[in-house]
Design a protein around this motif. Structure first.
Motif, PDB file in Angstrom:
ATOM      1  N   MET A   1      15.127   1.354  11.935  1.00 14.24           N
ATOM      2  CA  MET A   1      14.500   0.354  12.786  1.00 14.24           C
ATOM      3  C   MET A   1      14.265   0.938  14.170  1.00 14.24           C
ATOM      4  N   ALA A   2      13.094   0.660  14.732  1.00 12.84           N
ATOM      5  CA  ALA A   2      12.744   1.208  16.042  1.00 12.84           C
ATOM      6  C   ALA A   2      13.451   0.453  17.151  1.00 12.84           C
ATOM      7  N   THR A   3      13.920   1.188  18.137  1.00 19.00           N
ATOM      8  CA  THR A   3      14.480   0.576  19.334  1.00 19.00           C
ATOM      9  C   THR A   3      13.382   0.484  20.384  1.00 19.00           C
ATOM     10  N   PRO A   4      13.574  -0.337  21.437  1.00 14.54           N
ATOM     11  CA  PRO A   4      12.527  -0.461  22.456  1.00 14.54           C
ATOM     12  C   PRO A   4      12.103   0.902  23.012  1.00 14.54           C
ATOM     13  N   GLY A   5      10.805   1.108  23.085  1.00 12.16           N
ATOM     14  CA  GLY A   5      10.294   2.374  23.603  1.00 12.16           C
ATOM     15  C   GLY A   5      10.033   3.412  22.542  1.00 12.16           C
ATOM     16  N   GLU A   6      10.424   3.151  21.293  1.00 14.09           N
ATOM     17  CA  GLU A   6      10.184   4.093  20.206  1.00 14.09           C
ATOM     18  C   GLU A   6       8.983   3.643  19.371  1.00 14.09           C
TER      19      GLU A   6
ATOM     20  N   ARG B   1      -1.865   7.523  21.202  1.00 11.14           N
ATOM     21  CA  ARG B   1      -1.635   7.684  22.645  1.00 11.14           C
ATOM     22  C   ARG B   1      -2.134   9.010  23.185  1.00 11.14           C
ATOM     23  N   THR B   2      -2.064  10.047  22.369  1.00 14.88           N
ATOM     24  CA  THR B   2      -2.387  11.401  22.859  1.00 14.88           C
ATOM     25  C   THR B   2      -3.745  11.916  22.399  1.00 14.88           C
ATOM     26  N   GLY B   3      -4.276  11.366  21.309  1.00 14.46           N
ATOM     27  CA  GLY B   3      -5.522  11.878  20.753  1.00 14.46           C
ATOM     28  C   GLY B   3      -5.351  13.195  20.013  1.00 14.46           C
TER      29      GLY B   3
ATOM     30  N   GLN C   1       7.961   8.025  24.752  1.00 14.59           N
ATOM     31  CA  GLN C   1       7.020   8.485  25.770  1.00 14.59           C
ATOM     32  C   GLN C   1       7.279   9.939  26.145  1.00 14.59           C
ATOM     33  N   ARG C   2       8.511  10.372  26.006  1.00 12.95           N
ATOM     34  CA  ARG C   2       8.839  11.782  26.274  1.00 12.95           C
ATOM     35  C   ARG C   2       8.021  12.701  25.371  1.00 12.95           C
TER      36      ARG C   2
ATOM     37  N   ALA D   1       5.159  11.865  23.901  1.00 14.39           N
ATOM     38  CA  ALA D   1       3.749  11.714  24.279  1.00 14.39           C
ATOM     39  C   ALA D   1       3.420  12.602  25.477  1.00 14.39           C
ATOM     40  N   ASP D   2       4.333  12.638  26.446  1.00  8.26           N
ATOM     41  CA  ASP D   2       4.098  13.488  27.626  1.00  8.26           C
ATOM     42  C   ASP D   2       4.052  14.956  27.239  1.00  8.26           C
ATOM     43  N   ALA D   3       4.944  15.366  26.336  1.00  5.14           N
ATOM     44  CA  ALA D   3       4.983  16.767  25.917  1.00  5.14           C
ATOM     45  C   ALA D   3       3.721  17.148  25.154  1.00  5.14           C
ATOM     46  N   VAL D   4       3.270  16.280  24.252  1.00  5.13           N
ATOM     47  CA  VAL D   4       2.054  16.560  23.486  1.00  5.13           C
ATOM     48  C   VAL D   4       0.848  16.638  24.418  1.00  5.13           C
ATOM     49  N   THR D   5       0.794  15.724  25.390  1.00  3.40           N
ATOM     50  CA  THR D   5      -0.311  15.732  26.352  1.00  3.40           C
ATOM     51  C   THR D   5      -0.308  17.019  27.170  1.00  3.40           C
ATOM     52  N   ARG D   6       0.870  17.481  27.544  1.00  4.23           N
ATOM     53  CA  ARG D   6       0.989  18.723  28.317  1.00  4.23           C
ATOM     54  C   ARG D   6       0.501  19.910  27.483  1.00  4.23           C
ATOM     55  N   ILE D   7       0.893  19.958  26.214  1.00  6.64           N
ATOM     56  CA  ILE D   7       0.453  21.045  25.334  1.00  6.64           C
ATOM     57  C   ILE D   7      -1.062  21.012  25.197  1.00  6.64           C
ATOM     58  N   ARG D   8      -1.619  19.826  24.976  1.00  3.47           N
ATOM     59  CA  ARG D   8      -3.074  19.701  24.845  1.00  3.47           C
ATOM     60  C   ARG D   8      -3.779  20.180  26.103  1.00  3.47           C
ATOM     61  N   ASP D   9      -3.229  19.853  27.271  1.00  4.72           N
ATOM     62  CA  ASP D   9      -3.839  20.274  28.532  1.00  4.72           C
ATOM     63  C   ASP D   9      -3.830  21.800  28.664  1.00  4.72           C
TER      64      ASP D   9
END
Length: 264
Positions: free
Chosen positions: A1-6, A15-17, A47-48, A50-58
């Motif tokens: 079961m997902a906890t808040p934020g997961e 979120r990242t495309g 979100q951690r 998502a931020d990492a994936v976005t950084r890699i994509r950049d």
């Protein structure tokens, strides 16, 4: 079961495309923190991630860095020591600028001074890394080929039985960002410039071999890869030239030639 934020990987993709196959590839390379296992085959992200994936994509798309170098950058950014710049050294920075400039303006219109100014590197430093503009150009094209092959490997990783049209579509998506600079070396090749002709041949076979490795353990896989490269380039041009027409014809594989050649 997902906890808040997961959230599941489908939400991370939204979120990242970034495709799920690429995210799984980044996980296998330890570029992402481990997700939380919620069930045998269910992992939850935050979100951690998502931020990492976005950084890699950049770093991949804007700076055209290889994954091995991105791993070093992420390691430095996530440790206690000072952040490192987006480029590991002046040579990498010059090459990243060169990829962008050559693709946008063409080989002839770009000078060593232009590249140094954009990279913030002294002209004397340039020659510590590259013999000439041509040397940098060839190295830039090779880097684009390697990045494209890495992205394609991630796009097909773990999937079996993909059809040729689907492989073509996936290759077209990964090939598109680097295609301008590859076409630049091809253009100079057909203009009769001997060194560029040799480089174009090396580039094509390097790409075919790298893609072949992603497709099959069979050393003959580069033959299929070579055909897919041609299919993907045709697909990109067809989309670019015809995509704006809402009523463009749709041909299936079997009927394409017949539809185009049948008498009226």
């Amino acid at each position: 079961m997902a906890t808040p934020g997961e959230f599941p990987i489908s939400e991370l993709v939204a979120r990242t495309g970034v495709p799920a196959a690429s995210i799984h590839h980044y996980r296998r390379l330890d570029l992402l923190p481990p997700p939380r296992r919620a069930a045998a085959n269910r992992f939850l992200y935050s979100q951690r991630h998502a931020d990492a994936v976005t950084r890699i994509r950049d770093l991949r798309e804007r700076h055209r860095l290889p994954l091995r170098l991105i791993a070093q950058i992420l390691d430095a950014e996530n440790s206690d020591h000072a952040p490192v710049p987006a480029m590991a050294d002046s040579g990498e920075q010059l090459r990243a600028v060169a990829i962008s400039e050559f693709a946008l303006r063409g080989y002839t219109e770009v000078s060593v001074a232009d590249i140094c100014a954009q990279a913030g590197v002294a002209k004397g430093t340039f020659y510590r890394y590259y013999k000439s503009k041509q040397d940098l150009f060839f190295r830039a094209v090779e880097a684009v080929v390697d990045n494209t092959a890495e992205e394609f490997a991630a796009a097909v990783s773990g999937e079996v039985g993909l059809s040729r049209p689907e492989l073509t579509r996936r290759l077209a998506r990964t090939l598109l960002p680097g295609l301008p600079i590859m076409l630049e070396v091809a253009k100079r090749s057909v203009q009769g410039q001997v060194e560029h002709a040799a480089a174009a041949q090396r580039v094509f076979w390097r790409l075919a071999e790298r893609l072949g490795e992603a497709l099959s353990d069979d050393p003959r896989g580069h033959r299929l890869a070579g055909a897919l490269i041609m299919d993907a380039i045709a697909h990109i041009f067809a989309e670019g030239l015809m995509g704006r027409f809402a009523d463009r014809p749709s041909f299936d594989e079997a009927g394409a030639v017949i539809a185009l050649t049948a008498p009226h």
